[in-house]
Design a protein around this motif. Structure first.
Motif, PDB file in Angstrom:
ATOM      1  N   LEU A  99       0.834  -1.206   0.000  1.00  0.00           N
ATOM      2  CA  LEU A  99       0.000   0.000   0.000  1.00  0.00           C
ATOM      3  C   LEU A  99       0.867   1.253   0.000  1.00  0.00           C
ATOM      4  CD1 LEU A  99      -2.702  -0.831   2.705  1.00  0.00           C
ATOM      5  CD2 LEU A  99      -3.015  -0.804   0.229  1.00  0.00           C
ATOM      6  N   PRO A 100       0.351   2.353  -0.539  1.00  0.00           N
ATOM      7  CA  PRO A 100       1.074   3.616  -0.404  1.00  0.00           C
ATOM      8  C   PRO A 100       1.290   3.950   1.076  1.00  0.00           C
ATOM      9  CG  PRO A 100      -0.733   3.845  -1.973  1.00  0.00           C
ATOM     10  CD  PRO A 100      -0.893   2.496  -1.304  1.00  0.00           C
ATOM     11  N   THR A 101       2.422   4.546   1.386  1.00  0.00           N
ATOM     12  CA  THR A 101       2.750   4.889   2.772  1.00  0.00           C
ATOM     13  C   THR A 101       1.644   5.716   3.420  1.00  0.00           C
ATOM     14  OG1 THR A 101       5.100   4.844   2.253  1.00  0.00           O
ATOM     15  CG2 THR A 101       4.457   6.011   4.257  1.00  0.00           C
ATOM     16  N   GLN A 102       1.060   6.643   2.680  1.00  0.00           N
ATOM     17  CA  GLN A 102      -0.006   7.480   3.227  1.00  0.00           C
ATOM     18  C   GLN A 102      -1.190   6.619   3.687  1.00  0.00           C
ATOM     19  OE1 GLN A 102      -1.636  10.306   0.471  1.00  0.00           O
ATOM     20  NE2 GLN A 102      -2.956  11.241   2.002  1.00  0.00           N
ATOM     21  N   ASN A 103      -1.561   5.604   2.913  1.00  0.00           N
ATOM     22  CA  ASN A 103      -2.660   4.731   3.311  1.00  0.00           C
ATOM     23  C   ASN A 103      -2.318   3.942   4.566  1.00  0.00           C
ATOM     24  OD1 ASN A 103      -3.781   5.674   0.945  1.00  0.00           O
ATOM     25  ND2 ASN A 103      -4.334   3.667   0.149  1.00  0.00           N
ATOM     26  N   ARG A 104      -1.085   3.433   4.647  1.00  0.00           N
ATOM     27  CA  ARG A 104      -0.665   2.711   5.857  1.00  0.00           C
ATOM     28  C   ARG A 104      -0.711   3.629   7.069  1.00  0.00           C
ATOM     29  NH1 ARG A 104       3.584   0.738   2.533  1.00  0.00           N
ATOM     30  NH2 ARG A 104       5.090   1.881   3.771  1.00  0.00           N
ATOM     31  N   ASP A 105      -0.269   4.886   6.899  1.00  0.00           N
ATOM     32  CA  ASP A 105      -0.289   5.840   8.004  1.00  0.00           C
ATOM     33  C   ASP A 105      -1.718   6.112   8.476  1.00  0.00           C
ATOM     34  OD1 ASP A 105       2.456   5.993   7.834  1.00  0.00           O
ATOM     35  OD2 ASP A 105       2.477   7.955   6.825  1.00  0.00           O
ATOM     36  N   ILE A 106      -2.643   6.269   7.545  1.00  0.00           N
ATOM     37  CA  ILE A 106      -4.038   6.527   7.900  1.00  0.00           C
ATOM     38  C   ILE A 106      -4.622   5.322   8.640  1.00  0.00           C
ATOM     39  CG2 ILE A 106      -6.372   6.854   6.962  1.00  0.00           C
ATOM     40  CD1 ILE A 106      -5.012   8.526   4.705  1.00  0.00           C
ATOM     41  N   LEU A 107      -4.361   4.120   8.152  1.00  0.00           N
ATOM     42  CA  LEU A 107      -4.852   2.920   8.820  1.00  0.00           C
ATOM     43  C   LEU A 107      -4.264   2.792  10.227  1.00  0.00           C
ATOM     44  CD1 LEU A 107      -4.706   0.410   5.833  1.00  0.00           C
ATOM     45  CD2 LEU A 107      -6.768   1.347   6.892  1.00  0.00           C
ATOM     46  N   ALA A 108      -2.985   3.116  10.378  1.00  0.00           N
ATOM     47  CA  ALA A 108      -2.333   3.058  11.688  1.00  0.00           C
ATOM     48  C   ALA A 108      -2.950   4.077  12.643  1.00  0.00           C
ATOM     49  CB  ALA A 108      -0.835   3.289  11.548  1.00  0.00           C
ATOM     50  N   GLN A 109      -3.172   5.290  12.175  1.00  0.00           N
ATOM     51  CA  GLN A 109      -3.770   6.327  13.018  1.00  0.00           C
ATOM     52  C   GLN A 109      -5.171   5.938  13.465  1.00  0.00           C
ATOM     53  OE1 GLN A 109      -3.517   9.879  10.636  1.00  0.00           O
ATOM     54  NE2 GLN A 109      -1.295   9.964  10.784  1.00  0.00           N
ATOM     55  N   GLY A 110      -5.888   5.207  12.615  1.00  0.00           N
ATOM     56  CA  GLY A 110      -7.233   4.756  12.956  1.00  0.00           C
ATOM     57  C   GLY A 110      -7.255   3.486  13.786  1.00  0.00           C
ATOM     58  N   GLY A 111      -6.088   2.908  14.034  1.00  0.00           N
ATOM     59  CA  GLY A 111      -6.005   1.709  14.860  1.00  0.00           C
ATOM     60  C   GLY A 111      -6.402   0.425  14.146  1.00  0.00           C
ATOM     61  N   VAL A 112      -6.387   0.424  12.811  1.00  0.00           N
ATOM     62  CA  VAL A 112      -6.808  -0.767  12.078  1.00  0.00           C
ATOM     63  C   VAL A 112      -5.735  -1.311  11.125  1.00  0.00           C
ATOM     64  CG1 VAL A 112      -9.277  -0.283  12.276  1.00  0.00           C
ATOM     65  CG2 VAL A 112      -7.999   0.626  10.333  1.00  0.00           C
ATOM     66  N   LEU A 113      -4.502  -0.840  11.251  1.00  0.00           N
ATOM     67  CA  LEU A 113      -3.417  -1.384  10.437  1.00  0.00           C
ATOM     68  C   LEU A 113      -3.085  -2.779  10.967  1.00  0.00           C
ATOM     69  CD1 LEU A 113      -1.293  -0.764   8.189  1.00  0.00           C
ATOM     70  CD2 LEU A 113       0.266  -0.180  10.043  1.00  0.00           C
ATOM     71  N   PRO A 114      -3.088  -3.803  10.096  1.00  0.00           N
ATOM     72  CA  PRO A 114      -2.742  -5.148  10.570  1.00  0.00           C
ATOM     73  C   PRO A 114      -1.355  -5.169  11.206  1.00  0.00           C
ATOM     74  CG  PRO A 114      -3.691  -5.261   8.373  1.00  0.00           C
ATOM     75  CD  PRO A 114      -3.457  -3.797   8.679  1.00  0.00           C
ATOM     76  N   GLY A 115      -1.192  -5.947  12.250  1.00  0.00           N
ATOM     77  CA  GLY A 115       0.089  -6.081  12.924  1.00  0.00           C
ATOM     78  C   GLY A 115       1.124  -6.773  12.060  1.00  0.00           C
ATOM     79  N   ASP A 116       0.674  -7.668  11.204  1.00  0.00           N
ATOM     80  CA  ASP A 116       1.554  -8.363  10.272  1.00  0.00           C
ATOM     81  C   ASP A 116       1.433  -7.670   8.924  1.00  0.00           C
ATOM     82  OD1 ASP A 116       2.752 -10.038   8.411  1.00  0.00           O
ATOM     83  OD2 ASP A 116       1.901 -11.868   9.253  1.00  0.00           O
ATOM     84  N   LEU A 117       2.502  -7.037   8.462  1.00  0.00           N
ATOM     85  CA  LEU A 117       2.439  -6.264   7.224  1.00  0.00           C
ATOM     86  C   LEU A 117       2.290  -7.127   5.980  1.00  0.00           C
ATOM     87  CD1 LEU A 117       4.965  -3.380   7.955  1.00  0.00           C
ATOM     88  CD2 LEU A 117       2.477  -3.404   8.189  1.00  0.00           C
ATOM     89  N   TYR A 118       2.275  -8.454   6.140  1.00  0.00           N
ATOM     90  CA  TYR A 118       2.008  -9.342   5.013  1.00  0.00           C
ATOM     91  C   TYR A 118       0.555  -9.791   4.988  1.00  0.00           C
ATOM     92  CZ  TYR A 118       6.873  -8.939   4.173  1.00  0.00           C
ATOM     93  OH  TYR A 118       8.119  -8.407   3.907  1.00  0.00           O
TER      94      TYR A 118
END
Length: 86
Positions: free
Chosen positions: A28-47
């Motif tokens: 994913l684009p870094t910006q999308n990963r950052d948004i998901l992380a800020q929302g608390g829904v970025l998967p812990g396993d990046l795969y």
């Protein structure tokens, strides 16, 4: 999940039209990963798989599949970001 699928991938469809797909959060684009992380829904396993996309109202289908050799269980979570975002 005690028995997760080994390599999840997801596809978002509107009828037969493929709208988006992802098999690794690292793709994913870094910006999308950052948004998901800020929302608390970025998967812990990046795969694992994730999508961040704005959609018009309507009916959509999310297809989860295992691209790996190990069978197991998968879960799909869908969020209305306008309502769920901090």
């Amino acid at each position: 999940i005690s028995n997760p699928i080994s390599e999840p991938s997801i596809a978002l469809k509107n009828g037969q039209e493929l709208i988006a797909q992802n098999d690794d959060v690292v793709a994913l684009p870094t910006q999308n990963r950052d948004i998901l992380a800020q929302g608390g829904v970025l998967p812990g396993d990046l795969y694992e798989s994730a999508l961040l996309i704005a959609l018009e109202p309507g009916a959509y289908t999310v297809v989860l599949k295992n691209d790996g050799p190990t069978a197991g269980v998968g879960i799909v979570e869908v969020y209305d970001w306008d309502r769920a975002a901090p």
